[in-house]
Each structure stands twice: as structure tokens, then as C-alpha cells.
Design a protein around this motif. Sequence first.
Motif, PDB file in Angstrom:
ATOM      1  N   VAL A  77      10.128 117.820  64.047  1.00  0.00           N
ATOM      2  CA  VAL A  77      10.829 118.691  64.999  1.00  0.00           C
ATOM      3  C   VAL A  77       9.920 119.021  66.178  1.00  0.00           C
ATOM      4  O   VAL A  77      10.351 119.005  67.334  1.00  0.00           O
ATOM      5  CB  VAL A  77      11.309 119.985  64.303  1.00  0.00           C
ATOM      6  N   SER A  78       8.648 119.300  65.895  1.00  0.00           N
ATOM      7  CA  SER A  78       7.712 119.634  66.966  1.00  0.00           C
ATOM      8  C   SER A  78       7.520 118.457  67.918  1.00  0.00           C
ATOM      9  O   SER A  78       7.498 118.634  69.141  1.00  0.00           O
ATOM     10  CB  SER A  78       6.365 120.069  66.373  1.00  0.00           C
ATOM     11  N   GLU A  79       7.361 117.270  67.369  1.00  0.00           N
ATOM     12  CA  GLU A  79       7.208 116.082  68.220  1.00  0.00           C
ATOM     13  C   GLU A  79       8.440 115.860  69.092  1.00  0.00           C
ATOM     14  O   GLU A  79       8.321 115.552  70.276  1.00  0.00           O
ATOM     15  CB  GLU A  79       6.942 114.850  67.357  1.00  0.00           C
ATOM     16  N   ALA A  80       9.627 116.037  68.500  1.00  0.00           N
ATOM     17  CA  ALA A  80      10.864 115.849  69.267  1.00  0.00           C
ATOM     18  C   ALA A  80      10.979 116.899  70.369  1.00  0.00           C
ATOM     19  O   ALA A  80      11.472 116.603  71.462  1.00  0.00           O
ATOM     20  CB  ALA A  80      12.071 115.906  68.333  1.00  0.00           C
ATOM     21  N   GLY A  81      10.532 118.112  70.084  1.00  0.00           N
ATOM     22  CA  GLY A  81      10.616 119.179  71.079  1.00  0.00           C
ATOM     23  C   GLY A  81       9.590 119.057  72.190  1.00  0.00           C
ATOM     24  O   GLY A  81       9.898 119.278  73.356  1.00  0.00           O
ATOM     25  N   PHE A  82       8.363 118.693  71.829  1.00  0.00           N
ATOM     26  CA  PHE A  82       7.297 118.590  72.822  1.00  0.00           C
ATOM     27  C   PHE A  82       7.210 117.206  73.467  1.00  0.00           C
ATOM     28  O   PHE A  82       6.534 117.036  74.477  1.00  0.00           O
ATOM     29  CB  PHE A  82       5.945 118.953  72.200  1.00  0.00           C
ATOM     30  N   GLY A  83       7.835 116.214  72.851  1.00  0.00           N
ATOM     31  CA  GLY A  83       7.809 114.868  73.418  1.00  0.00           C
ATOM     32  C   GLY A  83       6.453 114.203  73.329  1.00  0.00           C
ATOM     33  O   GLY A  83       6.103 113.411  74.199  1.00  0.00           O
ATOM     34  N   MET A 114      19.887 120.175  58.769  1.00  0.00           N
ATOM     35  CA  MET A 114      19.155 119.441  59.797  1.00  0.00           C
ATOM     36  C   MET A 114      18.121 120.355  60.453  1.00  0.00           C
ATOM     37  O   MET A 114      18.472 121.435  60.941  1.00  0.00           O
ATOM     38  CB  MET A 114      20.109 118.913  60.858  1.00  0.00           C
ATOM     39  N   PRO A 115      16.840 119.956  60.471  1.00  0.00           N
ATOM     40  CA  PRO A 115      15.834 120.772  61.164  1.00  0.00           C
ATOM     41  C   PRO A 115      16.038 120.712  62.672  1.00  0.00           C
ATOM     42  O   PRO A 115      16.104 119.633  63.250  1.00  0.00           O
ATOM     43  CB  PRO A 115      14.509 120.135  60.741  1.00  0.00           C
ATOM     44  N   VAL A 116      16.169 121.910  63.303  1.00  0.00           N
ATOM     45  CA  VAL A 116      16.486 121.951  64.728  1.00  0.00           C
ATOM     46  C   VAL A 116      15.488 122.756  65.557  1.00  0.00           C
ATOM     47  O   VAL A 116      15.546 122.729  66.786  1.00  0.00           O
ATOM     48  CB  VAL A 116      17.909 122.492  64.964  1.00  0.00           C
ATOM     49  N   THR A 117      14.582 123.461  64.912  1.00  0.00           N
ATOM     50  CA  THR A 117      13.553 124.209  65.631  1.00  0.00           C
ATOM     51  C   THR A 117      12.399 124.468  64.668  1.00  0.00           C
ATOM     52  O   THR A 117      12.583 124.415  63.449  1.00  0.00           O
ATOM     53  CB  THR A 117      14.108 125.534  66.221  1.00  0.00           C
ATOM     54  N   ALA A 118      11.228 124.721  65.211  1.00  0.00           N
ATOM     55  CA  ALA A 118      10.051 124.936  64.367  1.00  0.00           C
ATOM     56  C   ALA A 118       9.083 125.874  65.077  1.00  0.00           C
ATOM     57  O   ALA A 118       9.114 126.013  66.302  1.00  0.00           O
ATOM     58  CB  ALA A 118       9.362 123.604  64.066  1.00  0.00           C
ATOM     59  N   SER A 134       9.143 125.090  69.041  1.00  0.00           N
ATOM     60  CA  SER A 134       9.628 123.834  69.590  1.00  0.00           C
ATOM     61  C   SER A 134      11.065 123.586  69.141  1.00  0.00           C
ATOM     62  O   SER A 134      11.389 123.735  67.962  1.00  0.00           O
ATOM     63  CB  SER A 134       8.734 122.685  69.109  1.00  0.00           C
ATOM     64  N   THR A 135      11.897 123.205  70.093  1.00  0.00           N
ATOM     65  CA  THR A 135      13.288 122.838  69.806  1.00  0.00           C
ATOM     66  C   THR A 135      13.589 121.527  70.528  1.00  0.00           C
ATOM     67  O   THR A 135      13.403 121.441  71.736  1.00  0.00           O
ATOM     68  CB  THR A 135      14.254 123.936  70.294  1.00  0.00           C
ATOM     69  N   PRO A 136      14.030 120.493  69.807  1.00  0.00           N
ATOM     70  CA  PRO A 136      14.377 119.230  70.465  1.00  0.00           C
ATOM     71  C   PRO A 136      15.469 119.440  71.518  1.00  0.00           C
ATOM     72  O   PRO A 136      16.323 120.332  71.363  1.00  0.00           O
ATOM     73  CB  PRO A 136      14.878 118.359  69.304  1.00  0.00           C
ATOM     74  N   PRO A 137      15.461 118.644  72.578  1.00  0.00           N
ATOM     75  CA  PRO A 137      16.411 118.845  73.681  1.00  0.00           C
ATOM     76  C   PRO A 137      17.870 118.946  73.249  1.00  0.00           C
ATOM     77  O   PRO A 137      18.622 119.749  73.808  1.00  0.00           O
ATOM     78  CB  PRO A 137      16.177 117.611  74.569  1.00  0.00           C
ATOM     79  N   ALA A 138      18.291 118.175  72.260  1.00  0.00           N
ATOM     80  CA  ALA A 138      19.701 118.188  71.839  1.00  0.00           C
ATOM     81  C   ALA A 138      20.135 119.524  71.259  1.00  0.00           C
ATOM     82  O   ALA A 138      21.340 119.805  71.172  1.00  0.00           O
ATOM     83  CB  ALA A 138      19.950 117.078  70.819  1.00  0.00           C
ATOM     84  N   GLY A 143      20.136 129.270  71.074  1.00  0.00           N
ATOM     85  CA  GLY A 143      19.551 130.457  70.467  1.00  0.00           C
ATOM     86  C   GLY A 143      18.612 130.199  69.306  1.00  0.00           C
ATOM     87  O   GLY A 143      18.056 131.142  68.736  1.00  0.00           O
ATOM     88  N   PHE A 144      18.394 128.927  68.943  1.00  0.00           N
ATOM     89  CA  PHE A 144      17.565 128.629  67.777  1.00  0.00           C
ATOM     90  C   PHE A 144      16.095 128.997  68.010  1.00  0.00           C
ATOM     91  O   PHE A 144      15.434 129.553  67.129  1.00  0.00           O
ATOM     92  CB  PHE A 144      17.686 127.164  67.377  1.00  0.00           C
ATOM     93  N   GLY A 145      15.571 128.676  69.186  1.00  0.00           N
ATOM     94  CA  GLY A 145      14.179 129.005  69.499  1.00  0.00           C
ATOM     95  C   GLY A 145      13.951 130.506  69.507  1.00  0.00           C
ATOM     96  O   GLY A 145      12.949 131.003  68.989  1.00  0.00           O
ATOM     97  N   GLY A 146      14.902 131.260  70.079  1.00  0.00           N
ATOM     98  CA  GLY A 146      14.790 132.708  70.075  1.00  0.00           C
ATOM     99  C   GLY A 146      14.886 133.287  68.674  1.00  0.00           C
ATOM    100  O   GLY A 146      14.178 134.232  68.328  1.00  0.00           O
TER     101      GLY A 146
END
Length: 198
Positions: A77-83, A114-118, A134-138, A143-146
Motif C-alpha cells: 500500500v505504501s509503495e502504491a501511495g508513494f510511487g 482490500m488494503p487501501v491506506t497505511a 499513504s493512500t494509493p491514488p485510486a 477519507g481513508f487517509g484522514g
Amino acid sequence: MLEQVGQCIEHIDWFVFPDDQPGDLGKRLEARGMPGGPGGNWLLADLTSLGAAPTVTDNFRIEQVHNDQMLSEWVYVSEAGFGSDLSIFYDAYKRHGYGLDTFSLHYIGYLNNMPVTAGTLLDAGGCATIYDISTPPAFRHRGFGGAITHALMQEIRNRGYADTWIWASNMGKSVYQKLGYIDVDFGLREHAWHRPSR
């Protein structure tokens, strides 16, 4: 030392705190071609007046990472969010372990399964902070990051801390401000070094 570092990686960021020694460390780094600056957005939150958790869908839940498999999901999830590739974090954090008494605790927000934020809670040296939300763009702007940030703020308060700080990207700053974080200057400066072209 920088030549040795340059054999392994292309760049480093060196944080200089107000009490670091020698007292002119920042000037010495700048003399070596490492310009310094505030290093992003440093924010502080008063946890004694923590507001209500952000509203998210009912099928969202947050779990603490408690084994290697979940840590792999956290990295994913972190890799997907940070790219970027964060596999080095897996190796380092795996060595820390997963108990409540470790100084790095990792959390994953799941939408159904499904993991969507971390995010990570670091508790060491008499302070606790939140790191690597970190939250992947999709899955952004839902509100998941918050929600995961608020859950970690609550955990920090439960550990007896009256306040906490966070470093925010420009993109994430408004999310944290909605949760009560305000801009602060701790006097910390970040100096960047890039390996010279060969």
C-alpha cells in the motif's frame, strides 16, 4: 563519508536538529554542497482536544500489523501511495517486531478486505509521531487517509501524550489540518546531497 554513501545510493537527506553538534553543522553541510531548508511542512496537533473521527464507509476498518504477511501488505500500500520502491522498509521494520512495546507500530486500513491506506506510529525518545501515511491514488479523496491518521492520533493520546507532530507533503497537509494540526517551526533543517554525475 559522502563518497562512501554515494557508492550505494544517489542521494540522501540529512536532517539537522537545533541541538545537533557541532553547532555549525548546517553551515558545514552547505559548504559541502548540501543546501538546507525547512524540509517540508512540520505540523503539531494538540491531542487534549482531539475531534471526532472522520466519517468513512461502514465497510472500512483499521488493523495493526502483527505479522510478516501484513507487513508485506503495508509495504504494498505504501509503495502504491508513494510511487516508489519501499522494500527496504520491510527489512528494517521486520527486525523491530510487532508487539505493542515496539517503537514502530504499523497499521493498514481495509475497504472490505482490500488494503487501501497505511501508516506508522513511532514512539521513542519521549515523543510519538505519525509517519508514512499513504493512500494509493485510486482510493484517495474518500477519507481513508484522514481516518487512519485520526486512529493513530487516538492511539498516541491513549499512550499518555498531550500532543504529536507530523511531517506533511504539500498534498497531505490539508488532510492533517482538518484533524487539528497547525504549522510549526521546530528549527529543524533538511540538507540534500546528490551524487555527482560520473
